[in-house]
Design an enzyme around this catalytic site. Sequence first.
Site, PDB file in Angstrom:
ATOM      1  CB  ALA A   1      -0.919   0.000   1.217  1.00  0.00           C
TER       2      ALA A   1
ATOM      3  CE1 TYR B   1       5.733   0.064  -6.576  1.00  0.00           C
ATOM      4  CE2 TYR B   1       7.840   0.426  -5.484  1.00  0.00           C
ATOM      5  CZ  TYR B   1       7.099   0.260  -6.638  1.00  0.00           C
ATOM      6  OH  TYR B   1       7.720   0.312  -7.858  1.00  0.00           O
TER       7      TYR B   1
ATOM      8  CE  LYS C   1      19.640 -26.765 -17.684  1.00  0.00           C
ATOM      9  NZ  LYS C   1      18.294 -26.282 -18.068  1.00  0.00           N
TER      10      LYS C   1
ATOM     11  CD  GLU D   1      17.144 -19.790 -18.040  1.00  0.00           C
ATOM     12  OE1 GLU D   1      18.009 -19.800 -18.936  1.00  0.00           O
ATOM     13  OE2 GLU D   1      16.035 -20.323 -18.155  1.00  0.00           O
TER      14      GLU D   1
ATOM     15  CB  CYS E   1      13.677 -48.118 -47.151  1.00  0.00           C
ATOM     16  SG  CYS E   1      13.042 -48.049 -48.842  1.00  0.00           S
TER      17      CYS E   1
END
EC number: 6.5.1.2
Length: 676
Positions: free
Chosen positions: A33, A35, A115, A173, A427
Amino acid sequence: MTSTKDKIEKLRKILLKYEYFYHTLNQSIISDAEYDYLFRQLYELELKNKELIPSDSPTQKVGSHILQKFKKIKHFSPMLSLENTFDVNGYLNFKKRIKKSIHNNEPLSFCCELKLDGVAISIIYEEGIFVRAATRGDGFEGENITSNARMIDSIPLKLKGIDIPKRLEIRGEVFMLKSNFIKLNKKYKLNQNKYFSNPRNAAAGSLRHIDPNITAERKLIFSCHGCDFFVKTNKELTTHYQRLMKCLSWGIPVNKEIVICSSDIEIIQFYKKIAQKRNFLDFDIDGIVIKVNSLELQKKIGSTTKSPRWAIAFKFSPKERITTLNDVKFQVGRTGVITPVAYFNPVYISGVMISKASLHNKNEIERLNLHFNDTITICRSGDVIPRLLNVIEIRRCDNAKKIIFPSFCPVCNTELLENIEEKLIRCHSGLTCDAQKKQALYHFFSKKSLYVVGLGPKIINELVEKGLVKNPIDFFYLKDIDLIQLKNVGKRKSIKIINSIKKCKKTTLKCFIYALGIPGVGEVVAGKIANYFIKLDKLMNSNILELNCISGVGKIISNNIFNYFSTISNREMVVKLIKQAGIFLNDQEIHKINSEKTYFFNKKIVLTGVFKSFSRIELKTILLSLGAKISNNISRKTDFLIYGNNFGSKFFRAKDLDVKIINQEELNSLIRIKEQ
């Protein structure tokens, strides 16, 4: 006006401080509030005094315009992926390789980190100001997500502190908290929209949303895992850990779970500790990353074209699910390889619905002793690739039918032949097998081969099915009237394709070799073969001994190349492509020059921009004939940067590194002098 300016500056500093504590240090020193109240004050003051709004203001992370598309952007240096291991032996082998590349008596420590399962991005700061951001893309070129990345609260628009480099690249990330992911999907359910399958997909979709304001709403988080200084800081940093701590001091978020390990026991203990904590974290991780801590040793150890040799991802064991096998279908690949694919009742693993998995080869089917309707265990290897782990034989029905690898091609009914050395069954009908024909033709005209704009798999499939093409030669005799009869192909598109087919005739020996689709001959190997033989006729008449002399071409690939050109039908097709279809190989016009006497001999050269006198391929061919080494990336080892119009970031990178720069006029002069 002065008092207003001071008030704005004071509010801005207070808010930036709170953002730093919240996003970087994970400490909340003010209520939401409070902020919001301060933020509204700053926003209203800046709204009345727009000339006082700097680019790094907290208010500039909202209200951006909507992007129409994401443009491509080249990375200053490649964004490589990491090598993976799933067990201790894999890590020990990694360490053994490192020990071989350095002196064993040198002290060796590792920086171990989480990670994070997110989206890798690169951020550039100039003079401490955020200037651009890009996704990883193919490692060399990513999408420009600058407008969206600046909406992520944890990415500072202006760095704080001292010793900030003139230009700085941050890599890390972007991810979404599990708690925010759940809230987002609940919101989507209320609005009857599609769900996101997992937090990573939600982060990726949010990061690439056409509206940056949506990106801002999604509460994405950024965490730094590496950086590069284009100009040295006043204080020289010698380890990866020191660099991360320096980034943290500048206000860049770094995950706190970082340890320096000097022994195998310490690394394994850290791995086990994180594995136990994994399910209690509010974000997804799929392992730990182990990096050689010394920057000097990192440089000494080096990288491959795909990954750094000094780092490895030690991933967690894959999650497993039990399901029922419904069928196994045998697919025919471009080179005739028969690949069995298992189809089973869909299972949900790590946020993804899976219903099929490759069985790779005949040996795998025999190992598993597969029967129809078997109860099977499925996992995602590396939390990515679906894999059939085993069969629960105790649940098998008495009358279950065993799955047998076919003896004849499932498409053309030709008898299959097994290559014991390669452990593959093929093949050998080549272009007379419709499955191989379609994929071979698509490969022949793909981007890295003889690229034809608009000629995708659907059009090629229809051309084959209508009997309009049987081999690559037939494409050069197509007319727009042939293409118009296809689905979704009008007059305009047909003319575009025909014109592109005409243009693709002018190519290089490397692209032509790659287009032929010889088993094992990828883009890199094709380049090595082209550089070795220079002319097509020399390659066609080469023997096994000559092929074995080429660096990077092993016994199996040498045999494949020799067998390809020993087949009469293949030789006839290649000759017809050159003589009848009119394919022109630029490499055949290379002048015979004593490369050792040229200005460019043995020089590492990087190109940037568009050139008036040559296409990029033509210029590369000329420089290679003069003994030059062409590289995609600028480094201190680069001898020359040659630039044309609309040059990119490589130009500025070269200036920073004091690399000699050559313009088009100088280039033309040097080439003319050396070719006389």
